[in-house]
Write a protein that holds these residues in place. Sequence first.
Motif, PDB file in Angstrom:
ATOM      1  N   ASP A 161      -9.618 -14.433  50.042  1.00  0.00           N
ATOM      2  CA  ASP A 161     -10.038 -15.345  51.196  1.00  0.00           C
ATOM      3  C   ASP A 161     -10.165 -14.622  52.291  1.00  0.00           C
ATOM      4  O   ASP A 161     -10.423 -15.174  53.400  1.00  0.00           O
ATOM      5  N   GLU A 162     -10.131 -13.353  52.468  1.00  0.00           N
ATOM      6  CA  GLU A 162     -10.392 -12.489  53.557  1.00  0.00           C
ATOM      7  C   GLU A 162     -11.414 -11.622  53.412  1.00  0.00           C
ATOM      8  O   GLU A 162     -11.513 -10.641  52.719  1.00  0.00           O
ATOM      9  N   HIS A 185     -21.127 -10.302  48.752  1.00  0.00           N
ATOM     10  CA  HIS A 185     -19.905 -10.622  49.351  1.00  0.00           C
ATOM     11  C   HIS A 185     -19.162  -9.331  49.516  1.00  0.00           C
ATOM     12  O   HIS A 185     -19.346  -8.341  48.891  1.00  0.00           O
ATOM     13  N   ALA A 186     -18.181  -9.269  50.798  1.00  0.00           N
ATOM     14  CA  ALA A 186     -17.174  -8.139  50.762  1.00  0.00           C
ATOM     15  C   ALA A 186     -15.793  -8.739  51.023  1.00  0.00           C
ATOM     16  O   ALA A 186     -15.676  -9.400  51.773  1.00  0.00           O
ATOM     17  N   PHE A 187     -14.693  -8.107  50.267  1.00  0.00           N
ATOM     18  CA  PHE A 187     -13.586  -8.462  50.505  1.00  0.00           C
ATOM     19  C   PHE A 187     -12.649  -7.515  50.718  1.00  0.00           C
ATOM     20  O   PHE A 187     -12.758  -6.349  50.362  1.00  0.00           O
ATOM     21  N   LEU A 188     -11.666  -7.590  51.695  1.00  0.00           N
ATOM     22  CA  LEU A 188     -10.530  -6.673  51.880  1.00  0.00           C
ATOM     23  C   LEU A 188      -9.556  -6.596  51.138  1.00  0.00           C
ATOM     24  O   LEU A 188      -9.139  -7.741  50.015  1.00  0.00           O
ATOM     25  N   GLY A 189      -8.950  -5.356  50.494  1.00  0.00           N
ATOM     26  CA  GLY A 189      -7.940  -5.272  49.684  1.00  0.00           C
ATOM     27  C   GLY A 189      -7.406  -3.717  49.730  1.00  0.00           C
ATOM     28  O   GLY A 189      -7.411  -3.143  50.808  1.00  0.00           O
ATOM     29  N   GLU A 190      -6.673  -3.459  48.592  1.00  0.00           N
ATOM     30  CA  GLU A 190      -5.905  -1.960  48.486  1.00  0.00           C
ATOM     31  C   GLU A 190      -6.127  -1.492  47.102  1.00  0.00           C
ATOM     32  O   GLU A 190      -6.426  -2.237  46.025  1.00  0.00           O
ATOM     33  N   GLY A 191      -6.350  -0.131  47.095  1.00  0.00           N
ATOM     34  CA  GLY A 191      -6.718   0.601  45.901  1.00  0.00           C
ATOM     35  C   GLY A 191      -5.533   1.515  45.469  1.00  0.00           C
ATOM     36  O   GLY A 191      -4.805   1.689  46.421  1.00  0.00           O
ATOM     37  N   ILE A 192      -5.408   1.714  44.249  1.00  0.00           N
ATOM     38  CA  ILE A 192      -4.160   2.657  43.683  1.00  0.00           C
ATOM     39  C   ILE A 192      -4.437   4.069  44.292  1.00  0.00           C
ATOM     40  O   ILE A 192      -5.648   4.352  44.539  1.00  0.00           O
ATOM     41  N   ALA A 193      -3.187   4.592  44.730  1.00  0.00           N
ATOM     42  CA  ALA A 193      -3.044   6.027  45.299  1.00  0.00           C
ATOM     43  C   ALA A 193      -1.998   6.677  44.818  1.00  0.00           C
ATOM     44  O   ALA A 193      -0.800   5.795  44.209  1.00  0.00           O
ATOM     45  N   ASN A 194      -1.803   7.795  45.004  1.00  0.00           N
ATOM     46  CA  ASN A 194      -0.728   8.470  44.802  1.00  0.00           C
ATOM     47  C   ASN A 194       0.507   7.947  45.521  1.00  0.00           C
ATOM     48  O   ASN A 194       0.347   7.865  47.005  1.00  0.00           O
ATOM     49  N   GLY A 195       1.692   8.038  45.183  1.00  0.00           N
ATOM     50  CA  GLY A 195       2.948   7.464  45.602  1.00  0.00           C
ATOM     51  C   GLY A 195       4.212   7.856  45.224  1.00  0.00           C
ATOM     52  O   GLY A 195       4.358   9.130  44.721  1.00  0.00           O
TER      53      GLY A 195
END
Length: 630
Positions: A503-504, A525-535
């Motif tokens: 929705d963003e 289309h293009a949507f905002l999000g988060e991708g996996i990373a070291n943590g």
Amino acid sequence: MSSEPCGSTLLLALPDDVFSIVTRSLSPRDICNLGLCCRSLYGLVTSEKVWFTQCDMVGFLPHQELVEWRNAVSSYKALCRFLYTVRPLMGIWVHQNPELGNVVYVMPGFVSVVGCRIIPQELGPLGIEDGPILWAPVFEIFGDCDGCTTFFLHGREKGNDYLYPGSVKSIDRSCNVLLLEVEPKQRKNEVSLLQSKSFVHYSDKEVSRKVCRSNSGLSKSQRVYSQRESIVPFSRLAFSDRRKLLEAITGQVRLKVPDLATGPLFPSMRTDEESFCKDMVLLCERRSVLIQMHKLGGAHIDWNSSAQLLSDPTHLELSEIRKTLERSSGLHYSTSVEDGHTQCSKKKTLGKYLRASINQILGKSNGGLATSKNGSSSSDNKHAQLLEFLRSGDTIGLTLNASTVKLSSYRAWPNMHDSRFALYKLPLRVPTAQQEYAGLWGGTFGWPPGKPTEDKPGKALFFLLLSYEESQGQRLLIATKILEGTHYVLHPNGSAMFTVNIDEASQDPFPWDMDADSLPVNVKHAFLGEGIANGYGFRYPGSKPGSLFVFENGHLTFIWKESRAVLTLQRLNLQELLRKGEKVPALPPTANFSYLTKSYSNVFAGFPNSSNCLSSPRQSHQSDNYGQCI
């Protein structure tokens, strides 16, 4: 069946084709019940057209293949019986170990369904659609002439391919767990395993006294009914006993694959009609040979006799079975031959003593969980005795148990038992207008997508399951990793490769103008999000911001904003990919069903004659031992 006239005149007056259309609103059970109304309706509902319609409604076979399958069975009704039985098995099944992926896809064969393991692998320059996908057979379920099921487990031992016959329990319509088990049955005159009194400390009289003491006042029929009620479930046995019992069974019933059964397991793509027809001839011959082998091979073994064991050196030795039964009977001591006295085989340390005490306080059985992940209570986890399990039947054999259990999950990934020879079904959502990106996707890292470079001739293949979830009023698109084709695992099974708020919208521009074919890139289309990373640790990875781009051609690309890493995805049709794929050798039988040993390296690597299969540095020096994890 009444011969009196009834209100069926209207149905009987309908043409066959129209009546077949009417029966599309009925289930097979309804049609059978309709045939009980009167003789005329019974003759009507036995029509081949009616049952062809029911077969077509199952939905996983095209019309032409239905006709080809019909030639191998007695009727469309028999074919319908088989199709409805195995339909719940179709789809993707997984296990969490090893971390690189344990993905099994169940698809149609020829009057059969085939479980195919997708091998973690790299893709060459041809990409996903044109490059051969490596796979190994896990199991097959055939339909015989009457539509009943015949089960074979696949495996490889000492350089030879084997088949392990067994049976199929009734399959739940909503099954979500597929278990490989051993089942005791009241059957006589089967292939023998060994005689209990030759290796058990208890005599037959002592055992029968212990088992039947409470039934001494019952009649024979009452004792039989009581025995059935007291059958010990295979899941109640300790893991070591279950593993040993499966190994004993597979060692007894295994059948070497004959030359006539080394052909294809399912037909190739129908692009070349001549090749397709040749495949169908081979598949028909192979099915006939294997069904005959199953009938003659002895899928169940009589564990009360040792004649076959003693005459066949390929079977397990008595000492191994003795150790199994002693362990399951709670005998933690072994007799020393050298000094003539009994010694404890496992010395208790202070740490073990404290852990056992804490487990007892928490209500845990030794090696079990207080409450299992499928909702069972702690009392269900108490281990049963192997001897008690064996005594509940005359014979034992392999069985495939497709059951429905209560499972918890996190982001479409089920929470699994570590000690069950099981596969867990992944729910594949059909794309809708509100959830248009749901389903199975495959892809690789890098741009242009899948294009090899000089330093990296192949790209690791990833399988992602895209699903939707609502959280705090937001609609999230979650990409769960189920397969990773690297040498050494980078992301755990079940981890979210990226999460997107659909929705963003994202205002970030796509970094490139051209694709691999030098064609303009059209972003839909293009949507905002988060991708996996070291943590924080391997199991709790962090995340970094990014954007998901949807192209006009239907492909998806997620780009990490800081690192500019690119993961490009496209929808997969696994059935088509496997029909064009390359078959490689299977693992040993029990490990082939579900590889339970946790491993971060590629345990499926090292197959001969597979140029584009990964070869882990930690396993390259022992490519012949597929199942051993170093």
